[in-house]
Design an enzyme around this catalytic site. Structure first.
Site, PDB file in Angstrom:
ATOM      1  CG  ASP A  57      -2.179   0.934   0.855  1.00 51.84           C
ATOM      2  OD1 ASP A  57      -2.184   1.667  -0.167  1.00 51.84           O
ATOM      3  OD2 ASP A  57      -2.547   0.867   1.753  1.00 51.84           O
ATOM      4  CG  ASN A 115      -7.548  -1.823  -6.521  1.00 52.75           C
ATOM      5  OD1 ASN A 115      -6.673  -3.053  -6.044  1.00 52.75           O
ATOM      6  ND2 ASN A 115      -7.995  -1.520  -5.348  1.00 52.75           N
TER       7      ASN A 115
HETATM    8  C1  FPP Z   1      -2.285   0.459  -3.200  1.00 52.32           C
HETATM    9  O1  FPP Z   1      -1.235   1.763  -2.942  1.00 52.32           O
HETATM   10  C2  FPP Z   1      -1.323  -0.143  -4.408  1.00 52.32           C
HETATM   11  C3  FPP Z   1      -1.981  -1.215  -5.141  1.00 52.32           C
HETATM   12  C4  FPP Z   1      -3.818  -0.876  -5.406  1.00 52.32           C
HETATM   13  C5  FPP Z   1      -1.603  -2.032  -6.529  1.00 52.32           C
HETATM   14  C6  FPP Z   1      -0.522  -2.142  -6.674  1.00 52.32           C
HETATM   15  C7  FPP Z   1      -0.348  -2.506  -7.672  1.00 52.32           C
HETATM   16  C8  FPP Z   1       1.450  -2.637  -8.274  1.00 52.32           C
HETATM   17  C9  FPP Z   1       2.686  -2.515  -7.213  1.00 52.32           C
HETATM   18  C10 FPP Z   1       2.032  -2.570  -8.954  1.00 52.32           C
HETATM   19  C11 FPP Z   1       2.038  -3.680 -10.583  1.00 52.32           C
HETATM   20  C12 FPP Z   1       2.620  -5.223  -9.433  1.00 52.32           C
HETATM   21  C13 FPP Z   1       2.834  -6.270  -9.391  1.00 52.32           C
HETATM   22  C14 FPP Z   1       2.619  -7.472  -8.760  1.00 52.32           C
HETATM   23  C15 FPP Z   1       4.137  -5.733 -10.732  1.00 52.32           C
HETATM   24  P1  FPP Z   1      -2.740   2.784  -3.609  1.00 52.32           P
HETATM   25  O2  FPP Z   1      -2.920   3.220  -5.125  1.00 52.32           O
HETATM   26  O3  FPP Z   1      -3.950   1.972  -3.110  1.00 52.32           O
HETATM   27  O4  FPP Z   1      -1.525   4.476  -2.481  1.00 52.32           O
HETATM   28  P2  FPP Z   1      -2.977   5.171  -1.581  1.00 52.32           P
HETATM   29  O5  FPP Z   1      -3.691   4.527  -0.273  1.00 52.32           O
HETATM   30  O6  FPP Z   1      -1.117   6.166  -1.293  1.00 52.32           O
HETATM   31  O7  FPP Z   1      -3.717   5.605  -2.511  1.00 52.32           O
END
Ligand code: FPP
Length: 249
Positions: A29, A77
């Site tokens: 996250d 998501n």
């Molecule tokens: C959470 O951060 C992250 C996600 C919903 C997506 C995770 C995806 C990746 C790390 C990239 C692709 C993955 C792989 C396995 C190659 P957020 O966007 O919710 O952050 P925030 O809470 O700060 O807005």
């Protein structure tokens, strides 16, 4: 292990490498906040997050971890802006294409937990190909949760189990927790021992609701793109200092 020894002195980490948790799960996250802090678009945070996933997954393999499960894309998501969803899917595709090209060398077994049916056909086929090629690898297994939701997983398992009862293949009087576990995406994979969540949030967010029943938690304020090998080792050291009783005394 050589790579690992070169970079970090094991004696200074406080980690007992003979007693690693068998399975670590991570809620990656904070990509969006990482980008915001730098005045960048959220998609840049995901790109940095994907890069860090590569680093951490490779490190887990190098130290000899058996299983790593990460939350890459939840069933909720899809509610994000189209552009952001597209960017995450693009990063996954890029990662899988690279993984396929170096599979023989890395020998990491890859699995996917989640309903892959709504994914673009190209990405879905890539997931299947990755899973198929790495099926017989014996090293670290990386499970990527993709269009995954914990409640949805349990409902799907219940549906499949009910169907087996209707078909005469299962008897509800003999259902056990282990038997039911065989209907989940995680069938055959031991439950996580340690779950890590970055960016300081204190929620499970529908992640592995069944499998995390006895997992130890490690919450760090670090945003996912900043989550380092050193912080991973701090999480493992914290896990090793816990007294796991599994409901006993
Ligand atoms: C959470 O951060 C992250 C996600 C919903 C997506 C995770 C995806 C990746 C790390 C990239 C692709 C993955 C792989 C396995 C190659 P957020 O966007 O919710 O952050 P925030 O809470 O700060 O807005």
């Amino acid at each position: 292990m050589v790579l690992f020894q070169k970079k970090i002195d094991p004696a200074r980490t406080g980690v007992d490498f003979d007693r690693l948790p068998g399975h670590i799960a991570i809620i990656m996250d904070g990509n969006g906040r990482w980008a915001k802090k730098r005045g960048l678009p959220r998609t840049a945070g995901h790109a940095a997050g994907a890069e860090n996933f590569r680093t951490i997954a490779t490190y887990c393999k190098d130290i000899g971890l058996d299983y790593l499960t990460v939350y890459a894309f939840s069933s909720e998501n899809w509610r994000r802006p189209k552009e952001e969803v597209g960017a995450i899917m693009g990063l996954l595709k890029k990662y899988l294409l690279e993984a396929v090209s170096r599979m023989e060398r890395d020998r990491v077994k890859m699995e996917f937990f989640g309903d892959l049916s709504p994914l673009a056909p190209e990405l879905r086929e890539l997931c299947q190909r990755t899973r198929e090629i790495s099926r017989h690898y014996e090293g670290c297994q990386v499970n990527i949760c993709l269009n995954y939701g914990g409640r949805d997983e349990i409902v799907r398992a219940a549906r499949a189990y009910a169907q087996d009862c209707i078909d005469g293949k299962a008897d509800p009087n003999h259902l056990t927790t282990e038997g039911f576990g065989g209907y989940l995406y995680s069938r055959g994979v031991p439950d996580p021992d340690l779950v890590i969540r970055t960016s300081g949030e204190l929620r499970l967010s529908n992640f592995l609701l069944w499998q995390l029943a006895y997992a130890e938690f490690y919450i760090t304020d670090m945003l996912w793109p900043d989550f380092s090998k050193e912080e991973l080792l701090r999480a493992i050291a914290a896990y090793q200092s816990r007294d796991r009783r599994f409901g006993g005394v």
